[in-house]
Design an enzyme around this catalytic site. Structure first.
Site, PDB file in Angstrom:
ATOM      1  N   GLU A  78      17.157 -24.885 -81.728  1.00  0.00           N
ATOM      2  CA  GLU A  78      17.621 -24.771 -80.342  1.00  0.00           C
ATOM      3  C   GLU A  78      19.121 -25.031 -80.291  1.00  0.00           C
ATOM      4  O   GLU A  78      19.612 -25.965 -80.922  1.00  0.00           O
ATOM      5  CB  GLU A  78      16.947 -25.801 -79.415  1.00  0.00           C
ATOM      6  CG  GLU A  78      15.501 -25.555 -79.073  1.00  0.00           C
ATOM      7  CD  GLU A  78      14.983 -26.600 -78.086  1.00  0.00           C
ATOM      8  OE1 GLU A  78      15.802 -27.261 -77.417  1.00  0.00           O
ATOM      9  OE2 GLU A  78      13.753 -26.763 -77.988  1.00  0.00           O
ATOM     10  N   GLU A 104      14.584 -21.664 -66.128  1.00  0.00           N
ATOM     11  CA  GLU A 104      13.209 -22.096 -65.845  1.00  0.00           C
ATOM     12  C   GLU A 104      13.216 -23.043 -64.643  1.00  0.00           C
ATOM     13  O   GLU A 104      13.612 -24.194 -64.758  1.00  0.00           O
ATOM     14  CB  GLU A 104      12.608 -22.779 -67.076  1.00  0.00           C
ATOM     15  CG  GLU A 104      12.536 -21.867 -68.291  1.00  0.00           C
ATOM     16  CD  GLU A 104      12.128 -22.601 -69.553  1.00  0.00           C
ATOM     17  OE1 GLU A 104      10.936 -22.948 -69.684  1.00  0.00           O
ATOM     18  OE2 GLU A 104      13.015 -22.848 -70.406  1.00  0.00           O
ATOM     19  N   LYS A 155      11.410 -26.785 -64.625  1.00  0.00           N
ATOM     20  CA  LYS A 155      11.692 -27.823 -65.617  1.00  0.00           C
ATOM     21  C   LYS A 155      12.178 -29.084 -64.906  1.00  0.00           C
ATOM     22  O   LYS A 155      13.025 -29.027 -64.010  1.00  0.00           O
ATOM     23  CB  LYS A 155      12.761 -27.352 -66.605  1.00  0.00           C
ATOM     24  CG  LYS A 155      12.269 -26.326 -67.607  1.00  0.00           C
ATOM     25  CD  LYS A 155      13.160 -26.255 -68.828  1.00  0.00           C
ATOM     26  CE  LYS A 155      12.934 -27.466 -69.724  1.00  0.00           C
ATOM     27  NZ  LYS A 155      13.675 -27.369 -71.004  1.00  0.00           N
ATOM     28  N   GLU A 162      18.947 -28.567 -66.875  1.00  0.00           N
ATOM     29  CA  GLU A 162      17.702 -28.217 -67.565  1.00  0.00           C
ATOM     30  C   GLU A 162      17.114 -26.904 -67.066  1.00  0.00           C
ATOM     31  O   GLU A 162      16.386 -26.226 -67.788  1.00  0.00           O
ATOM     32  CB  GLU A 162      16.677 -29.336 -67.401  1.00  0.00           C
ATOM     33  CG  GLU A 162      16.959 -30.573 -68.241  1.00  0.00           C
ATOM     34  CD  GLU A 162      16.799 -30.303 -69.728  1.00  0.00           C
ATOM     35  OE1 GLU A 162      15.964 -29.462 -70.104  1.00  0.00           O
ATOM     36  OE2 GLU A 162      17.536 -30.932 -70.517  1.00  0.00           O
TER      37      GLU A 162
END
Length: 418
Positions: free
Chosen positions: A278, A332, A335, A341
């Site tokens: 990541e 997203e 999250k 985030e």
């Protein structure tokens, strides 16, 4: 103003005439591109309620020529959608399953048969990530069961004849390191070592690389007063000098990768490859999240992509090309945590690009590089009249959203302004 638009149309006309002879090549199948395969991948997280269906995601990835993805579970809808796509997928065995899988191979056998074997070979499942960021985390019980779970999954794959095709791994966060600056000084934390060493020993035996989640963004966000933003973004800077190795680092990403190599070397695994599982940069954040802007996210991901496509190594491992999975494919919206985030995506939830680094979204976006760069909105329609020479069709996307199918021989082109 119309005279200006007509000039642009004439340019477009000549551009099309010059490119039409090349269309025969466009229809030929393109073989695997080494610049993407093995060096550039993307994490396909799905903690959201507004994402495109997996079938559309396949279209998006193929358009972007992204050959490798990671998902954080083994969702059957996703795995079915990717059947026949040729895209390699690392599936995730979630942290919540580790204790059960560690108990015995029978539990692992059930999971692998249900979530991996039945989708092969149509869906190219290339790996299983057993847990995510376990060591260095807060749940010590998971530290205890990680190695048994990994071994059970691998043994099951061996019994099913899949061990040579499906790799077993386990990604780590930077929390496993005691320090990482300068890179040569990096070591594993003392409390992590009793669990890390047997894991590395097993991975060494089966040929699994060391997967690390490396985020220059997080380092900068936590200490913007002492970290040069340009250094974190692959921009021109003084960089850092490692006196022990006498190596200069022009960017933090390579320093983080070499720090992992240094830590591995100190515990006897100097031959193990490091893969970044990541890395990414948030495009939005809270007021206290330094550096979380669209401009910085675009700069980091664009420069990272360019760097990975060079297929080169790091200062400390110049012959070992760096491979990385970008976090993440989409923003997203569900999250938890700070605003950042929910804003790591290369694409927005509707499939449009979050910012332009060379990819094309499922729908037009204001971030897309414009075919006509005008201060005022202008819609330009090109009508193309063609002689049908062959049945193959070449879709040519325009930012207006229209799709023109070319049959290779132009009879006339007429431009119309609206």
């Amino acid at each position: 103003m119309k005279e200006k638009y007509c000039i642009i149309l004439r340019i477009a006309y000549h551009f099309l005439l010059m490119t039409l002879p090349l269309l025969n090549y466009i229809t030929q199948p393109i073989l695997g591109d080494k610049a993407f395969t093995g060096t550039y991948g993307v994490n396909y997280g799905r903690i959201a309620d507004n994402l495109p269906p997996p079938e559309s995601v396949v279209t998006l990835l193929k358009s972007a020529k992204i050959k490798n993805i990671r998902i954080y579970d083994a969702d059957h809808q996703v795995l079915r959608a990717f059947k026949g796509s040729g895209i390699e997928i690392i599936v995730g065995l979630g942290n919540e399953f580790l204790k059960d899988i560690s108990v015995g191979e029978d539990r692992a056998m059930s999971w692998v048969k249900e979530n991996v074997q039945q989708f092969l070979p149509g869906t190219r499942i290339s790996g299983i990530a057993v847990g995510n960021e376990i060591l260095g985390g807060t749940d010590m019980e998971l530290w205890e069961v990680l190695v048994p779970a990994v071994k059970n999954v691998y043994n099951v794959l061996s019994k099913l004849g899949l061990a040579n095709d499906v790799q077993v791994s386990s990604p780590h966060s930077e929390a496993v390191f005691a320090n990482s600056f300068p890179p040569s000084s990096c070591t594993f934390k003392e409390d992590v070592l009793p669990y890390m060493k047997p894991l590395l020993q097993f991975f060494s035996q089966i040929g699994t690389p060391f997967f690390i989640n490396a985020y220059p963004f997080l380092a900068y966000k936590n200490d913007p007063q002492h970290i040069d933003l340009n250094y974190a973004l692959f921009l021109k800077s003084n960089g850092i000098y490692d006196a022990k190795t006498k190596l200069h680092y022009s960017n933090m990403f390579e320093a983080q990768v070499d720090a992992a190599y240094a830590a591995l070397e100190k515990v006897g695994f100097d031959k193990m490859e490091v893969i970044v599982s990541e890395t990414g940069w948030a495009s939005h954040g809270d007021e206290n999240e330094a550096g979380a802007t669209i401009k910085n996210a675009r700069t980091y991901n664009l420069n990272l992509r360019k760097r990975l496509l060079k297929n080169k190594g790091t200062p400390y491992r110049p012959k070992q090309e760096v491979r990385a999975f970008i976090f993440a494919l989409f923003n997203e919206n569900l999250k938890p945590g700070p605003t950042s985030e929910r804003n790591f995506g290369l694409f927005k939830a509707d499939g449009s690009i979050a910012y332009d680094i060379g990819f094309t979204g499922l729908v037009p976006s204001s971030a897309t590089s414009s075919f006509l760069s005008l201060k005022k909105t202008c819609y330009c329609t090109l009508e193309i009249f063609l002689v049908p020479v062959r049945t193959s069709k070449v879709p040519i996307p325009f930012n207006s959203g229209r799709l023109i199918e070319l049959h290779y021989r132009t009879l006339a082109i007429r431009g119309q302004l609206k």
